[in-house]
Scaffold this motif. Sequence first.
Motif, short mmCIF file in Angstrom:
data_model
loop_
_atom_site.label_atom_id
_atom_site.label_comp_id
_atom_site.label_asym_id
_atom_site.label_seq_id
_atom_site.Cartn_x
_atom_site.Cartn_y
_atom_site.Cartn_z
N ASN A 163 -8.98 1.14 -2.03
CA ASN A 163 -8.51 2.49 -1.75
C ASN A 163 -9.38 3.11 -0.66
O ASN A 163 -10.57 2.83 -0.56
N GLY A 179 -5.94 -0.99 -7.56
CA GLY A 179 -6.75 0.12 -7.06
C GLY A 179 -7.86 -0.32 -6.14
O GLY A 179 -8.62 0.50 -5.65
N ARG A 209 0.41 5.55 1.04
CA ARG A 209 -0.46 6.48 1.77
C ARG A 209 0.09 7.89 1.66
O ARG A 209 1.27 8.13 1.87
N THR A 245 -5.17 6.31 1.19
CA THR A 245 -4.43 5.06 1.07
C THR A 245 -4.80 4.37 -0.23
O THR A 245 -5.98 4.20 -0.53
N PHE A 246 -3.78 3.96 -1.00
CA PHE A 246 -3.95 3.21 -2.23
C PHE A 246 -3.40 1.82 -2.00
O PHE A 246 -2.23 1.66 -1.67
N TRP A 283 0.82 -1.20 0.00
CA TRP A 283 0.00 0.00 0.00
C TRP A 283 0.86 1.26 0.00
O TRP A 283 2.02 1.26 0.39
#
Length: 129
Positions: free
Chosen positions: A94, A91, A60, A85-86, A58
């Motif tokens: 998220n 994707g 962020r 956050t990704f 992740w």
Amino acid sequence: MNFIKNTLSLLLILFSCSSWSQSSEQLWLDFNPSYEKENGIFLFGDIGYRKEFGSLNWNRLVFRPGIKKVQKHYYLTGGVGNFITFVGDTGGGNRYEFRPFQGIGKNWPNGQYLKINHYARFEEKFAWN
């Protein structure tokens, strides 16, 4: 006095052990500007990027502006944190987090050679996927 030295040394060793650290590899980059607006009133915040290299992978983004009012023996803070956050490459998962906070702090002892900042921040988290 010797008991205090030994206790502080033991605590320093315990809290610096790698076995107490997180099990994933992370990168944290932060910029923490502060600006005195008026006498005793500061604008502050942090802008940052955080990345986890493990299985979750992740990223962020952090933007947390705040204001601090300095009193004679303590200071008060307040502000709003924004975290985006990704998760992963697709994707999916998220997340946006909105975190208003307030805090109180005190510098004690505040001597010439030793100054320790004690700070407690209370934060509420609202999250949207």
